[in-house]
Scaffold this active site. Sequence first.
Site, PDB file in Angstrom:
ATOM      1  N   SER A 134      -5.509   6.970  -2.055  1.00  9.93           N
ATOM      2  CA  SER A 134      -4.675   6.426  -3.128  1.00  9.93           C
ATOM      3  C   SER A 134      -5.447   5.293  -3.769  1.00  9.93           C
ATOM      4  O   SER A 134      -6.374   4.730  -3.165  1.00  9.93           O
ATOM      5  CB  SER A 134      -3.362   5.892  -2.539  1.00  9.93           C
ATOM      6  OG  SER A 134      -2.694   5.034  -3.442  1.00  9.93           O
ATOM      7  N   TYR A 147       1.841   1.404   3.740  1.00 10.66           N
ATOM      8  CA  TYR A 147       1.121   2.382   2.917  1.00 10.66           C
ATOM      9  C   TYR A 147      -0.266   1.874   2.549  1.00 10.66           C
ATOM     10  O   TYR A 147      -1.266   2.584   2.680  1.00 10.66           O
ATOM     11  CB  TYR A 147       1.937   2.670   1.652  1.00 10.66           C
ATOM     12  CG  TYR A 147       1.411   3.814   0.818  1.00 10.66           C
ATOM     13  CD1 TYR A 147       1.734   5.125   1.131  1.00 10.66           C
ATOM     14  CD2 TYR A 147       0.607   3.578  -0.300  1.00 10.66           C
ATOM     15  CE1 TYR A 147       1.283   6.182   0.361  1.00 10.66           C
ATOM     16  CE2 TYR A 147       0.142   4.625  -1.073  1.00 10.66           C
ATOM     17  CZ  TYR A 147       0.477   5.926  -0.736  1.00 10.66           C
ATOM     18  OH  TYR A 147       0.004   6.969  -1.496  1.00 10.66           O
TER      19      TYR A 147
END
Length: 252
Positions: A134, A147
Amino acid sequence: MFLEGKTALITGSTSGIGLAIARALYIEGARIILNGFGDAEEIAGYQEELGGAPWINEDLTKTDGVEALMSQAGAVDILVNNAGMQHVAPIEEFPVDRWDKIIALNLSSAFHTARLAVPHMKRAGWGRIICTASAHSLTASPYKAAYVAAKHGIAGLVKTLGLELAQDNITANCISPGYVWTPLVESQIPDTMKSRGMTREEVMNDVLLTRQPTKKFVQVEEVAAMATFLCRDEAQNITGANYTIDGGWTAE
């Protein structure tokens, strides 16, 4: 079809990015193994589309679930670690069980699949390990402690694997998208419009795409195209790398 005779396991491949990668690799001749949750009838349609691809539905937040997946999958030539989850909360309110699950699924499962896939890849003299990271593997956002930590960990893991496997004709890389246009993202727009009193365009540009200079969502097919390229022989010297597809997000 340059992947004829290769087996590709893609975790989290019953929707979104993972499904797009599965489709792209199948077009190039790979035998696909699906993994993920979802409607069984819908997934059966994907299995048929992908040449009768087996679907292995195991809980990857647990080590024994990952081990069961890899045992059922057998010899894997291309490993795509794509499964993931998210939770947003301030650090002092972040549920401990949610932290544990996010780290387990987004990071630890990639370690476990890799350690179990590499022995076959070494024997075969060829392998590709690709992780969906990401933009948050390179930068951070508030309230996403687990995350961001997991995605930074994925970037470090592929660097380590790239070095360890450099002379085994096995590459390890990660792809770091920004906001990707998926049904899940689209479904969030109406509620955000209502709660913030904004138009659809304002939600997309000023909320979802606020950190992407292009103001364009990444398409799942773009991520799949990068994954496919990383499987080519022309990519044999690309390893330990982190490819961003984020509309300029991490250039700032």
